[in-house]
Scaffold this active site. Structure first.
Site, PDB file in Angstrom:
ATOM      1  CD  GLU A  25      -0.970   0.748   3.765  1.00  0.00           C
ATOM      2  OE1 GLU A  25      -1.594   1.906   3.316  1.00  0.00           O
ATOM      3  OE2 GLU A  25      -1.091   0.286   4.689  1.00  0.00           O
ATOM      4  CE  LYS A 160       0.348   1.214  14.619  1.00  0.00           C
ATOM      5  NZ  LYS A 160       0.212   2.110  13.320  1.00  0.00           N
TER       6      LYS A 160
HETATM    7  N1  PSU Z   1      -1.802   1.514  10.312  1.00  0.00           N
HETATM    8  C1  PSU Z   1      -0.700   1.758  10.581  1.00  0.00           C
HETATM    9  N2  PSU Z   1      -0.005   2.643   9.555  1.00  0.00           N
HETATM   10  C2  PSU Z   1      -0.592   3.001   8.545  1.00  0.00           C
HETATM   11  C3  PSU Z   1      -2.167   2.767   8.618  1.00  0.00           C
HETATM   12  C4  PSU Z   1      -2.616   2.001   9.416  1.00  0.00           C
HETATM   13  O1  PSU Z   1       0.270   1.241  11.530  1.00  0.00           O
HETATM   14  O2  PSU Z   1      -0.067   3.965   7.894  1.00  0.00           O
HETATM   15  C5  PSU Z   1      -3.004   3.343   7.395  1.00  0.00           C
HETATM   16  C6  PSU Z   1      -3.545   2.146   6.720  1.00  0.00           C
HETATM   17  O3  PSU Z   1      -3.405   2.772   5.195  1.00  0.00           O
HETATM   18  C7  PSU Z   1      -4.842   1.896   6.911  1.00  0.00           C
HETATM   19  C8  PSU Z   1      -5.300   3.278   7.096  1.00  0.00           C
HETATM   20  O4  PSU Z   1      -5.594   1.489   5.812  1.00  0.00           O
HETATM   21  O5  PSU Z   1      -4.288   4.009   8.059  1.00  0.00           O
HETATM   22  C9  PSU Z   1      -6.528   3.248   8.027  1.00  0.00           C
HETATM   23  O6  PSU Z   1      -7.097   4.451   8.295  1.00  0.00           O
HETATM   24  P1  PSU Z   1      -8.424   4.959   8.791  1.00  0.00           P
HETATM   25  O7  PSU Z   1      -8.124   4.552  10.310  1.00  0.00           O
HETATM   26  O8  PSU Z   1      -8.754   6.516   8.715  1.00  0.00           O
HETATM   27  O9  PSU Z   1      -9.417   3.855   8.194  1.00  0.00           O
END
Ligand code: PSU
Ligand code: MN
Length: 303
Positions: A25, A160
């Site tokens: 990604e 996380k």
């Molecule tokens: N978790 C991480 N690093 C990240 C992300 C998640 O440890 O960079 C990013 C990923 O691309 C994930 C996104 O899909 O954050 C999720 O964002 P949201 O919580 O806004 O859906």
């Protein structure tokens, strides 16, 4: 569709010749880490995948075109442009493409695009999940919905601790998503190897994962899968230190007025500052480990 989808020659060649491919990604590059570590990490991820017999397909949108497989220059561009690139989840895809913008794809958008291209395995750091306070805010990552409907295997280091792990597991069950502990019985929580939450299913190696992916497909289940791969012991962080950093970051979040898709990048950055960069180092190491496992799964799948 072809108008918007550019599959690199290398990825196309691999897909046509049964050479295993691993998707990567780009939100982790633009929004998940600072420059230049983000650039170095993205290149190193590709190298790990390729040194292990696969082709790497980092996915991002550049001037409205979806690229499956980026050049090093394109990766550098996303890395340097950072937060100015649109964080693109499934919701944002059509808008970003139609307007000709640059977009960094989250887990949800990357899964969708990987599947369009015909890629079955995807490595990242952590997935989005159910946020703490979601019972009030309804903030639940689109990643979970995507896992419920797009047949791509996502290798990550769990969820996380900035999120609500227990509710995330419940949500995944509701969506029919298999969560496989990779040589562990517990959901890893990213910076540490083990959260208190027990998983129902675990596997010992990549071969077992590949078998399960094949059966899931034969059964027509049409959904994703998570391989939860704990951070290597030598890089894992102290649980107490991490929990303190996260709690402080959450307090700052509540006072800041930051909302929606800016929440995850905000929290990641705060945690890095509060751990003096240690969490960034751990983040990088766990992504490498996920790339290695994903490459092994993709290889087994292609047999
Ligand atoms: N978790 C991480 N690093 C990240 C992300 C998640 O440890 O960079 C990013 C990923 O691309 C994930 C996104 O899909 O954050 C999720 O964002 P949201 O919580 O806004 O859906
Ligand atoms: Mn959200």
């Amino acid at each position: 569709m072809q108008e918007y989808l550019v599959i690199s020659q290398k990825v196309k060649h691999a897909l046509e010749n049964n050479i295993p491919v691993v998707a990567l990604e780009s939100t982790i590059i633009s929004h998940g880490m600072p420059y230049p570590q983000n650039y170095e990490t993205a290149l190193a991820c590709e190298k790990i995948v390729e040194d292990n017999g696969c082709v790497a397909a980092t996915i991002a949108i550049i001037q409205g075109k979806i690229h499956v497989g980026l050049t090093h220059e394109e990766i550098e561009y996303i890395a340097k442009t950072g937060l100015k690139v649109v964080k693109t989840s499934r919701r944002d895809l059509a808008y970003v493409c139609a307007c000709g913008y640059d977009g960094a794809t989250t887990v949800s958008a990357t899964m969708y695009l990987a599947h369009l291209a015909g890629i079955e395995v995807f490595a990242t750091g952590g997935i989005g999940g159910v946020h703490r306070e979601a019972h009030i805010t309804m903030d639940i990552s689109a990643d979970l919905e995507e896992l419920g409907k797009t047949p791509v295997c996502v290798v990550c280091a769990g969820v996380k601790a900035i999120l609500d792990l227990e509710r995330t597991l419940e949500y995944l069950e509701t969506k029919g998503v298999l969560v496989l502990g990779f040589d562990t019985e517990y959901l890893p929580d990213f910076y540490t190897r083990r959260s208190p939450y027990k998983l129902l299913h675990s596997v010992k190696n990549a071969n077992e994962v590949a078998k399960i992916i094949k059966v899931q497909s034969k059964l027509g289940l049409e959904c994703g899968m998570i391989v939860a791969n704990p951070i290597p012991e030598e890089y894992s962080l102290d649980e107490k230190v991490m929990n303190e950093a996260i709690d402080e970051a959450l307090i700052k979040l509540n006072a800041s007025g930051v909302k929606g898709k800016d929440i995850t990048p905000f929290l990641l950055k705060e945690v890095v500052e509060r751990t003096g960069g240690k969490s960034l180092e751990a983040n990088i190491k766990l992504v490498f480990n996920n790339c290695l496992v994903a490459a092994n799964i993709a290889k087994e799948l292609s047999k």
